[in-house]
Write a protein that holds these residues in place. Structure first.
Motif, PDB file in Angstrom:
ATOM      1  N   VAL A  46       0.844  -1.198   0.000  1.00 45.17           N
ATOM      2  CA  VAL A  46       0.000   0.000   0.000  1.00 45.17           C
ATOM      3  C   VAL A  46       0.879   1.247   0.000  1.00 45.17           C
ATOM      4  O   VAL A  46       0.630   2.201  -0.759  1.00 45.17           O
ATOM      5  CB  VAL A  46      -0.962  -0.002   1.210  1.00 45.17           C
ATOM      6  CG1 VAL A  46      -1.669   1.342   1.359  1.00 45.17           C
ATOM      7  CG2 VAL A  46      -1.983  -1.126   1.083  1.00 45.17           C
ATOM      8  N   LEU A  47       1.928   1.240   0.823  1.00 44.00           N
ATOM      9  CA  LEU A  47       2.820   2.396   0.884  1.00 44.00           C
ATOM     10  C   LEU A  47       3.557   2.617  -0.429  1.00 44.00           C
ATOM     11  O   LEU A  47       3.789   3.759  -0.827  1.00 44.00           O
ATOM     12  CB  LEU A  47       3.828   2.224   2.027  1.00 44.00           C
ATOM     13  CG  LEU A  47       3.254   2.294   3.439  1.00 44.00           C
ATOM     14  CD1 LEU A  47       4.320   1.938   4.463  1.00 44.00           C
ATOM     15  CD2 LEU A  47       2.649   3.654   3.726  1.00 44.00           C
ATOM     16  N   SER A  48       3.916   1.534  -1.110  1.00 42.17           N
ATOM     17  CA  SER A  48       4.636   1.697  -2.381  1.00 42.17           C
ATOM     18  C   SER A  48       3.752   2.401  -3.407  1.00 42.17           C
ATOM     19  O   SER A  48       4.228   3.224  -4.190  1.00 42.17           O
ATOM     20  CB  SER A  48       5.135   0.356  -2.916  1.00 42.17           C
ATOM     21  OG  SER A  48       4.070  -0.440  -3.365  1.00 42.17           O
ATOM     22  N   PHE A  49       2.460   2.096  -3.407  1.00 40.58           N
ATOM     23  CA  PHE A  49       1.550   2.795  -4.313  1.00 40.58           C
ATOM     24  C   PHE A  49       1.394   4.256  -3.895  1.00 40.58           C
ATOM     25  O   PHE A  49       1.356   5.149  -4.735  1.00 40.58           O
ATOM     26  CB  PHE A  49       0.182   2.118  -4.359  1.00 40.58           C
ATOM     27  CG  PHE A  49       0.203   0.806  -5.072  1.00 40.58           C
ATOM     28  CD1 PHE A  49       0.486   0.736  -6.436  1.00 40.58           C
ATOM     29  CD2 PHE A  49      -0.046  -0.372  -4.387  1.00 40.58           C
ATOM     30  CE1 PHE A  49       0.501  -0.487  -7.100  1.00 40.58           C
ATOM     31  CE2 PHE A  49      -0.026  -1.600  -5.045  1.00 40.58           C
ATOM     32  CZ  PHE A  49       0.252  -1.650  -6.402  1.00 40.58           C
ATOM     33  N   ALA A  50       1.325   4.494  -2.593  1.00 39.97           N
ATOM     34  CA  ALA A  50       1.201   5.866  -2.108  1.00 39.97           C
ATOM     35  C   ALA A  50       2.457   6.664  -2.458  1.00 39.97           C
ATOM     36  O   ALA A  50       2.364   7.842  -2.819  1.00 39.97           O
ATOM     37  CB  ALA A  50       0.978   5.866  -0.599  1.00 39.97           C
ATOM     38  N   ASP A  51       3.625   6.020  -2.395  1.00 42.77           N
ATOM     39  CA  ASP A  51       4.877   6.693  -2.734  1.00 42.77           C
ATOM     40  C   ASP A  51       4.961   7.013  -4.215  1.00 42.77           C
ATOM     41  O   ASP A  51       5.530   8.030  -4.609  1.00 42.77           O
ATOM     42  CB  ASP A  51       6.085   5.829  -2.347  1.00 42.77           C
ATOM     43  CG  ASP A  51       6.243   5.687  -0.849  1.00 42.77           C
ATOM     44  OD1 ASP A  51       5.660   6.502  -0.106  1.00 42.77           O
ATOM     45  OD2 ASP A  51       6.943   4.748  -0.421  1.00 42.77           O
ATOM     46  N   ALA A  52       4.390   6.133  -5.047  1.00 43.21           N
ATOM     47  CA  ALA A  52       4.486   6.305  -6.495  1.00 43.21           C
ATOM     48  C   ALA A  52       3.739   7.555  -6.952  1.00 43.21           C
ATOM     49  O   ALA A  52       4.318   8.459  -7.512  1.00 43.21           O
ATOM     50  CB  ALA A  52       3.970   5.067  -7.223  1.00 43.21           C
ATOM     51  N   ASP A  53       2.460   7.585  -6.733  1.00 43.46           N
ATOM     52  CA  ASP A  53       1.694   8.779  -7.123  1.00 43.46           C
ATOM     53  C   ASP A  53       0.395   8.924  -6.348  1.00 43.46           C
ATOM     54  O   ASP A  53      -0.254   9.940  -6.417  1.00 43.46           O
ATOM     55  CB  ASP A  53       1.418   8.800  -8.624  1.00 43.46           C
ATOM     56  CG  ASP A  53       0.515   7.665  -9.090  1.00 43.46           C
ATOM     57  OD1 ASP A  53      -0.053   6.950  -8.257  1.00 43.46           O
ATOM     58  OD2 ASP A  53       0.379   7.510 -10.321  1.00 43.46           O
ATOM     59  N   GLY A  54       0.004   7.872  -5.641  1.00 44.78           N
ATOM     60  CA  GLY A  54      -1.188   7.955  -4.809  1.00 44.78           C
ATOM     61  C   GLY A  54      -2.512   7.893  -5.545  1.00 44.78           C
ATOM     62  O   GLY A  54      -3.554   7.981  -4.922  1.00 44.78           O
ATOM     63  N   THR A  55      -2.487   7.745  -6.881  1.00 47.44           N
ATOM     64  CA  THR A  55      -3.743   7.734  -7.624  1.00 47.44           C
ATOM     65  C   THR A  55      -4.114   6.350  -8.151  1.00 47.44           C
ATOM     66  O   THR A  55      -5.144   6.189  -8.784  1.00 47.44           O
ATOM     67  CB  THR A  55      -3.674   8.701  -8.823  1.00 47.44           C
ATOM     68  OG1 THR A  55      -2.613   8.282  -9.690  1.00 47.44           O
ATOM     69  CG2 THR A  55      -3.432  10.122  -8.353  1.00 47.44           C
ATOM     70  N   SER A  56      -3.291   5.373  -7.898  1.00 49.36           N
ATOM     71  CA  SER A  56      -3.525   4.028  -8.414  1.00 49.36           C
ATOM     72  C   SER A  56      -4.680   3.357  -7.673  1.00 49.36           C
ATOM     73  O   SER A  56      -4.836   3.523  -6.462  1.00 49.36           O
ATOM     74  CB  SER A  56      -2.242   3.208  -8.246  1.00 49.36           C
ATOM     75  OG  SER A  56      -2.479   1.869  -8.594  1.00 49.36           O
ATOM     76  N   PRO A  57      -5.485   2.551  -8.381  1.00 50.39           N
ATOM     77  CA  PRO A  57      -6.585   1.835  -7.720  1.00 50.39           C
ATOM     78  C   PRO A  57      -6.102   0.579  -6.972  1.00 50.39           C
ATOM     79  O   PRO A  57      -6.864   0.005  -6.210  1.00 50.39           O
ATOM     80  CB  PRO A  57      -7.504   1.455  -8.880  1.00 50.39           C
ATOM     81  CG  PRO A  57      -6.612   1.375 -10.068  1.00 50.39           C
ATOM     82  CD  PRO A  57      -5.534   2.405  -9.836  1.00 50.39           C
ATOM     83  N   GLU A  58      -4.853   0.172  -7.179  1.00 58.20           N
ATOM     84  CA  GLU A  58      -4.359  -1.059  -6.566  1.00 58.20           C
ATOM     85  C   GLU A  58      -4.442  -1.071  -5.038  1.00 58.20           C
ATOM     86  O   GLU A  58      -4.808  -2.095  -4.461  1.00 58.20           O
ATOM     87  CB  GLU A  58      -2.925  -1.379  -7.014  1.00 58.20           C
ATOM     88  CG  GLU A  58      -2.851  -2.016  -8.374  1.00 58.20           C
ATOM     89  CD  GLU A  58      -2.744  -0.980  -9.493  1.00 58.20           C
ATOM     90  OE1 GLU A  58      -2.892   0.231  -9.216  1.00 58.20           O
ATOM     91  OE2 GLU A  58      -2.533  -1.383 -10.635  1.00 58.20           O
ATOM     92  N   PRO A  59      -4.100   0.036  -4.342  1.00 51.29           N
ATOM     93  CA  PRO A  59      -4.211  -0.017  -2.872  1.00 51.29           C
ATOM     94  C   PRO A  59      -5.623  -0.322  -2.398  1.00 51.29           C
ATOM     95  O   PRO A  59      -5.823  -1.068  -1.442  1.00 51.29           O
ATOM     96  CB  PRO A  59      -3.763   1.362  -2.414  1.00 51.29           C
ATOM     97  CG  PRO A  59      -3.006   1.936  -3.541  1.00 51.29           C
ATOM     98  CD  PRO A  59      -3.543   1.296  -4.790  1.00 51.29           C
TER      99      PRO A  59
END
Length: 130
Positions: free
Chosen positions: A65-78
């Motif tokens: 979850v943090l890796s997605f938040a670090d990337a751009d925060g807009t991904s639906p994956e989290p």
């Protein structure tokens, strides 16, 4: 229960931060004296880590979850990861309720078949025996 001292609370906080670092959830640099230094956004990140961990998520999922938040925060994956974890917990809760109901049925059957008396609040049988 005695209130926790400030030193004990700081010690717990230090252990938590070290654990987050060990789990690759949080990163720090070191100053010349070897003390950890965190970026300004670390406080917000620690808050998110604590919320996710308190929800029962394993470090592996928190890290994702943090890796997605670090990337751009807009991904639906989290959201998908969190939804899958919620669904997993729902299944566990259903399984636990089913197990409790089966255990209750066993207890009820044991009482019906003349099983041991249920103890009173003080540990003595309800029929007055000592």
């Amino acid at each position: 229960m005695r209130p926790m001292s400030r030193t004990a609370m700081n010690c717990m906080a230090c252990r938590a931060l070290r654990y987050y670092e060990e789990q690759d959830l949080l990163h720090a640099t070191r100053n010349r004296g070897g003390q950890r230094q965190y970026t300004a956004d670390a406080v917000e990140r620690v808050g998110l880590i604590r919320r996710l961990c308190s929800a029962g998520l394993p470090s592996r999922i928190v890290r994702e979850v943090l890796s997605f938040a670090d990337a751009d925060g807009t991904s639906p994956e989290p959201v998908g990861l969190l939804t899958a974890e919620r669904d997993r917990l729902d299944r566990q809760m259903t399984d636990l309720r089913d197990a409790r109901d089966r255990l209750h049925a066993c207890i009820t059957e044991a009482h019906r078949d003349g099983g041991p008396e249920r103890p009173s609040g003080d540990g003595r049988p309800r029929d007055g025996r000592n």
